[in-house]
Scaffold this motif. Sequence first.
Motif, PDB file in Angstrom:
ATOM      1  N   HIS A 174      37.261   8.918  50.548  1.00 30.17           N
ATOM      2  CA  HIS A 174      36.678   8.511  49.268  1.00 30.17           C
ATOM      3  C   HIS A 174      37.677   8.618  48.120  1.00 30.17           C
ATOM      4  CE1 HIS A 174      32.905   8.391  51.395  1.00 30.17           C
ATOM      5  NE2 HIS A 174      32.403   7.759  50.354  1.00 30.17           N
ATOM      6  N   ILE A 175      38.521   9.621  48.172  1.00 33.91           N
ATOM      7  CA  ILE A 175      39.555   9.733  47.136  1.00 33.91           C
ATOM      8  C   ILE A 175      40.446   8.500  47.161  1.00 33.91           C
ATOM      9  CG2 ILE A 175      41.720  10.945  46.588  1.00 33.91           C
ATOM     10  CD1 ILE A 175      40.213  13.573  47.106  1.00 33.91           C
ATOM     11  N   LEU A 176      40.829   8.052  48.353  1.00 34.90           N
ATOM     12  CA  LEU A 176      41.720   6.895  48.444  1.00 34.90           C
ATOM     13  C   LEU A 176      41.000   5.573  48.180  1.00 34.90           C
ATOM     14  CD1 LEU A 176      44.075   7.935  51.363  1.00 34.90           C
ATOM     15  CD2 LEU A 176      44.548   7.930  48.915  1.00 34.90           C
ATOM     16  N   ARG A 200      44.976   3.506  31.355  1.00 35.23           N
ATOM     17  CA  ARG A 200      44.255   4.758  31.641  1.00 35.23           C
ATOM     18  C   ARG A 200      43.759   4.771  33.085  1.00 35.23           C
ATOM     19  NH1 ARG A 200      40.313   5.347  26.382  1.00 35.23           N
ATOM     20  NH2 ARG A 200      41.906   6.114  24.944  1.00 35.23           N
ATOM     21  N   LEU A 201      43.132   3.675  33.488  1.00 36.62           N
ATOM     22  CA  LEU A 201      42.588   3.606  34.844  1.00 36.62           C
ATOM     23  C   LEU A 201      43.690   3.650  35.893  1.00 36.62           C
ATOM     24  CD1 LEU A 201      39.780   0.986  34.175  1.00 36.62           C
ATOM     25  CD2 LEU A 201      39.461   3.407  34.717  1.00 36.62           C
ATOM     26  N   ILE A 202      44.799   2.989  35.635  1.00 34.71           N
ATOM     27  CA  ILE A 202      45.920   3.026  36.579  1.00 34.71           C
ATOM     28  C   ILE A 202      46.482   4.445  36.692  1.00 34.71           C
ATOM     29  CG2 ILE A 202      48.303   2.251  36.926  1.00 34.71           C
ATOM     30  CD1 ILE A 202      47.339  -0.514  35.799  1.00 34.71           C
ATOM     31  N   ARG A 203      46.568   5.159  35.587  1.00 31.86           N
ATOM     32  CA  ARG A 203      47.060   6.549  35.630  1.00 31.86           C
ATOM     33  C   ARG A 203      46.120   7.450  36.419  1.00 31.86           C
ATOM     34  NH1 ARG A 203      48.946   6.231  29.447  1.00 31.86           N
ATOM     35  NH2 ARG A 203      51.065   5.534  29.840  1.00 31.86           N
ATOM     36  N   VAL A 204      44.815   7.305  36.190  1.00 32.85           N
ATOM     37  CA  VAL A 204      43.837   8.097  36.952  1.00 32.85           C
ATOM     38  C   VAL A 204      43.932   7.743  38.439  1.00 32.85           C
ATOM     39  CG1 VAL A 204      41.354   8.460  37.339  1.00 32.85           C
ATOM     40  CG2 VAL A 204      42.273   8.486  35.016  1.00 32.85           C
ATOM     41  N   ALA A 205      44.086   6.451  38.739  1.00 28.13           N
ATOM     42  CA  ALA A 205      44.234   6.018  40.131  1.00 28.13           C
ATOM     43  C   ALA A 205      45.476   6.629  40.771  1.00 28.13           C
ATOM     44  CB  ALA A 205      44.301   4.489  40.205  1.00 28.13           C
ATOM     45  N   ALA A 206      46.564   6.704  40.027  1.00 25.52           N
ATOM     46  CA  ALA A 206      47.799   7.295  40.559  1.00 25.52           C
ATOM     47  C   ALA A 206      47.586   8.773  40.904  1.00 25.52           C
ATOM     48  CB  ALA A 206      48.935   7.137  39.554  1.00 25.52           C
ATOM     49  N   ILE A 207      46.842   9.474  40.076  1.00 23.62           N
ATOM     50  CA  ILE A 207      46.531  10.886  40.351  1.00 23.62           C
ATOM     51  C   ILE A 207      45.695  10.989  41.624  1.00 23.62           C
ATOM     52  CG2 ILE A 207      45.270  12.920  39.518  1.00 23.62           C
ATOM     53  CD1 ILE A 207      46.146  11.970  36.635  1.00 23.62           C
ATOM     54  N   PHE A 208      44.680  10.111  41.739  1.00 25.17           N
ATOM     55  CA  PHE A 208      43.874  10.083  42.963  1.00 25.17           C
ATOM     56  C   PHE A 208      44.748   9.785  44.176  1.00 25.17           C
ATOM     57  CE2 PHE A 208      39.853   9.498  40.512  1.00 25.17           C
ATOM     58  CZ  PHE A 208      39.051  10.367  41.228  1.00 25.17           C
ATOM     59  N   GLY A 209      45.674   8.848  44.052  1.00 23.57           N
ATOM     60  CA  GLY A 209      46.562   8.505  45.161  1.00 23.57           C
ATOM     61  C   GLY A 209      47.374   9.694  45.621  1.00 23.57           C
ATOM     62  N   LEU A 210      47.919  10.440  44.672  1.00 24.44           N
ATOM     63  CA  LEU A 210      48.706  11.631  45.012  1.00 24.44           C
ATOM     64  C   LEU A 210      47.832  12.685  45.699  1.00 24.44           C
ATOM     65  CD1 LEU A 210      51.309  13.292  44.933  1.00 24.44           C
ATOM     66  CD2 LEU A 210      50.624  14.073  42.644  1.00 24.44           C
ATOM     67  N   ILE A 211      46.645  12.937  45.144  1.00 26.76           N
ATOM     68  CA  ILE A 211      45.740  13.925  45.750  1.00 26.76           C
ATOM     69  C   ILE A 211      45.357  13.487  47.165  1.00 26.76           C
ATOM     70  CG2 ILE A 211      43.441  14.987  45.612  1.00 26.76           C
ATOM     71  CD1 ILE A 211      43.789  14.825  42.503  1.00 26.76           C
ATOM     72  N   GLY A 212      45.059  12.195  47.335  1.00 26.71           N
ATOM     73  CA  GLY A 212      44.702  11.671  48.659  1.00 26.71           C
ATOM     74  C   GLY A 212      45.836  11.815  49.658  1.00 26.71           C
ATOM     75  N   ALA A 213      47.062  11.544  49.207  1.00 30.50           N
ATOM     76  CA  ALA A 213      48.225  11.682  50.091  1.00 30.50           C
ATOM     77  C   ALA A 213      48.462  13.145  50.463  1.00 30.50           C
ATOM     78  CB  ALA A 213      49.465  11.098  49.416  1.00 30.50           C
ATOM     79  N   ILE A 214      48.299  14.047  49.509  1.00 36.39           N
ATOM     80  CA  ILE A 214      48.454  15.483  49.784  1.00 36.39           C
ATOM     81  C   ILE A 214      47.395  15.945  50.793  1.00 36.39           C
ATOM     82  CG2 ILE A 214      48.225  17.796  48.777  1.00 36.39           C
ATOM     83  CD1 ILE A 214      49.587  16.605  46.219  1.00 36.39           C
ATOM     84  N   LEU A 215      46.135  15.508  50.593  1.00 38.52           N
ATOM     85  CA  LEU A 215      45.077  15.880  51.537  1.00 38.52           C
ATOM     86  C   LEU A 215      45.371  15.342  52.933  1.00 38.52           C
ATOM     87  CD1 LEU A 215      41.579  15.522  49.820  1.00 38.52           C
ATOM     88  CD2 LEU A 215      42.612  17.556  50.811  1.00 38.52           C
ATOM     89  N   GLY A 216      45.831  14.092  53.000  1.00 40.99           N
ATOM     90  CA  GLY A 216      46.177  13.506  54.293  1.00 40.99           C
ATOM     91  C   GLY A 216      47.302  14.257  54.974  1.00 40.99           C
ATOM     92  N   SER A 217      48.292  14.633  54.202  1.00 44.93           N
ATOM     93  CA  SER A 217      49.416  15.402  54.733  1.00 44.93           C
ATOM     94  C   SER A 217      48.948  16.766  55.237  1.00 44.93           C
ATOM     95  CB  SER A 217      50.472  15.558  53.638  1.00 44.93           C
ATOM     96  OG  SER A 217      51.537  16.350  54.079  1.00 44.93           O
ATOM     97  N   HIS A 218      48.088  17.403  54.463  1.00 42.49           N
ATOM     98  CA  HIS A 218      47.544  18.707  54.863  1.00 42.49           C
ATOM     99  C   HIS A 218      46.761  18.586  56.172  1.00 42.49           C
ATOM    100  CE1 HIS A 218      45.376  22.496  54.836  1.00 42.49           C
ATOM    101  NE2 HIS A 218      44.246  21.815  54.886  1.00 42.49           N
ATOM    102  N   MET A 219      45.915  17.549  56.267  1.00 37.88           N
ATOM    103  CA  MET A 219      45.118  17.374  57.487  1.00 37.88           C
ATOM    104  C   MET A 219      46.009  17.130  58.700  1.00 37.88           C
ATOM    105  SD  MET A 219      41.678  15.286  56.355  1.00 37.88           S
ATOM    106  CE  MET A 219      42.551  13.774  56.107  1.00 37.88           C
ATOM    107  N   ALA A 220      47.041  16.304  58.523  1.00 38.92           N
ATOM    108  CA  ALA A 220      47.949  16.016  59.637  1.00 38.92           C
ATOM    109  C   ALA A 220      48.713  17.265  60.057  1.00 38.92           C
ATOM    110  CB  ALA A 220      48.924  14.910  59.245  1.00 38.92           C
ATOM    111  N   GLY A 221      49.178  18.030  59.082  1.00 31.55           N
ATOM    112  CA  GLY A 221      49.957  19.227  59.395  1.00 31.55           C
ATOM    113  C   GLY A 221      49.138  20.339  60.014  1.00 31.55           C
ATOM    114  N   SER A 222      47.894  20.476  59.577  1.00 28.30           N
ATOM    115  CA  SER A 222      47.054  21.568  60.080  1.00 28.30           C
ATOM    116  C   SER A 222      46.218  21.155  61.290  1.00 28.30           C
ATOM    117  CB  SER A 222      46.106  22.049  58.972  1.00 28.30           C
ATOM    118  OG  SER A 222      45.155  21.049  58.669  1.00 28.30           O
ATOM    119  N   MET A 223      46.197  19.853  61.580  1.00 27.46           N
ATOM    120  CA  MET A 223      45.362  19.303  62.646  1.00 27.46           C
ATOM    121  C   MET A 223      43.883  19.634  62.422  1.00 27.46           C
ATOM    122  SD  MET A 223      47.439  17.588  64.460  1.00 27.46           S
ATOM    123  CE  MET A 223      46.635  17.213  65.996  1.00 27.46           C
TER     124      MET A 223
END
Length: 133
Positions: free
Chosen positions: A41-43, A8-31
């Motif tokens: 904190h998500i990561l 359960r914890l690993i699955r929740v962590a994987a969701i957090f990882g994806l959200i963190g990567a998406i946020l990072g990608s958004h920040m890099a793309g939008s500057m």
Amino acid sequence: MERKWGMRLIRVAAIFGLIGAILGSHMAGSMSYQFKPIHAHILVVGWLSVFAWGIFYSVFTLKKKALVAIHGWTAMIGSIGLTIGMWLNTLKPFNINSTAALLIYIIGGTVLLISFGLFILSTFMVETKKERE
């Protein structure tokens, strides 16, 4: 019990990882780096800590089974509550009430602190090989 909570914890962590990567990608793309503290904190909390707890429970057996479930619930509620509360308090989306946003942030963070304390306790409750025999 430990394997179930570990997964359960690993699955929740994987969701957090994806959200963190998406946020990072958004920040890099939008500057735009307004999500930087939430992204961090998500990561760190959501991905790394929750993943580490999941691995711990996948490897070790505890003497007190109830502690596994209590820690698991506080880990999930605290990590989700802290990051959502941080987002609401920092960016104030949807014209959310400042007091409500701060309360979610504080409660989430407090539950997460309790979770860290329970994890420390869990590390002292590990069954040894002798005890299993």
